[in-house]
Design an enzyme around this catalytic site. Structure first.
Site, short mmCIF file in Angstrom:
data_model
loop_
_atom_site.label_atom_id
_atom_site.label_comp_id
_atom_site.label_asym_id
_atom_site.label_seq_id
_atom_site.Cartn_x
_atom_site.Cartn_y
_atom_site.Cartn_z
N GLU A 12 25.90 -9.30 33.92
CA GLU A 12 25.01 -8.22 33.53
C GLU A 12 23.57 -8.69 33.35
OE1 GLU A 12 28.56 -6.03 30.95
OE2 GLU A 12 26.95 -7.08 29.93
N GLY A 78 33.25 1.88 28.78
CA GLY A 78 34.24 2.82 29.27
C GLY A 78 33.85 4.23 28.87
N MET A 192 32.41 -2.95 23.01
CA MET A 192 32.90 -3.89 22.01
C MET A 192 31.83 -4.59 21.17
SD MET A 192 35.95 -5.68 24.28
CE MET A 192 36.59 -6.64 22.90
N ASP A 216 34.17 2.29 33.93
CA ASP A 216 35.55 2.79 34.05
C ASP A 216 35.71 3.94 33.07
OD1 ASP A 216 36.86 1.63 31.39
OD2 ASP A 216 35.63 0.04 32.26
#
Length: 249
Positions: A12, A78, A192, A216
């Site tokens: 990233e 996500g 997270m 996702d």
């Protein structure tokens, strides 16, 4: 005024490190930090590590050792909100720790010692970040992900949730989101680290903003979608968004 750019994974941030002017690598607390300039602005780049504790440690070092004036998190997440699709971009207005539960002593999800369930991001810096995302999506759309139906990616702004779990099951995703939504917390994406960094920045009085590209849908296909998206898309999003952000500051 130094801007700290945090990411969870090296993919990233690889493009940003490669673009640094006069880079200097500093190792502290078992982490590598890269100081230099991007687009004429002083920056320090770092990987947060995965999970809330690692991210909080890194954010604390950025405040204490490097004197960061602001912290921006760029990475992936996500999607759990309605209409949030793979390839879309979510800018956080605030955060919740979805695995925090000190009830019945405190309201579920509330971090003891803080005034509410949600940990707010800095409004002004978040506006700059949203503007940077909008500029990217409007001006450089060919470099970005396109949905299977031909629709371009969208910007979403709102609540993000963090917790020490990579969600790879639709049932778990619903169990995480449904109680939050029922309590009035319409969460858009799950990751997270961000809530921990938001908490540290509140403690230090540092402006904080976060952008997450949806890799996702936090469902049964997440373990398949995530690594492919990281390798092919995530770093390109970060490069474009951070460049536009720094120009606007």
């Amino acid at each position: 005024m130094t801007t700290a750019i945090l990411s969870a994974l090296p993919e990233e941030q690889s493009g940003l490190v490669g673009s640094l002017v006069q880079p200097r690598r500093v190792v502290h607390a078992g982490r590598a930090f890269w100081e230099g300039e991007l687009h004429g602005k002083p920056v320090v780049l770092a990987l947060s590590g995965i999970g809330k504790v690692a991210a909080a440690t890194t954010a604390t070092v950025l405040a204490e050792r490097f004197g960061a004036a602001r912290i921006v998190f760029t990475g992936v997440a996500g999607g759990v909100g309605e209409g949030v699709r793979v390839g879309d971009v979510v800018v956080a207005r605030d955060y919740v720790q979805h695995d925090m539960d000190a009830s019945p002593l405190f309201e579920r999800w509330r971090v003891p010692g803080y005034p509410g369930v949600r940990l707010p991001c800095d409004a002004a810096l978040t506006a700059h970040l949203s503007g940077a995302v909008s500029a990217c999506l409007a001006g450089e759309i060919t470099d970005f992900h396109t949905h299977a139906d031909g629709q371009p990616p969208r910007l979403h702004e709102g609540l993000m949730a963090s917790g020490d779990r990579f969600v790879t099951c639709a049932q778990v995703s619903r169990a995480l989101r449904d109680p939050l939504v029922a309590a009035g917390h319409d969460v858009l994406a799950v990751e997270m680290e961000g809530a921990a960094v938001a908490q540290v920045c509140l403690d230090y009085g540092l402006p904080f903003a976060a952008v997450r590209t949806i890799s996702d849908r936090a469902d049964d296909d997440a373990h398949v979608d995530f690594p492919l998206f990281i390798q092919t898309v995530a770093s390109r999003y970060a490069d474009h968004i951070v460049r536009h952000l720094l120009k606007s500051l």
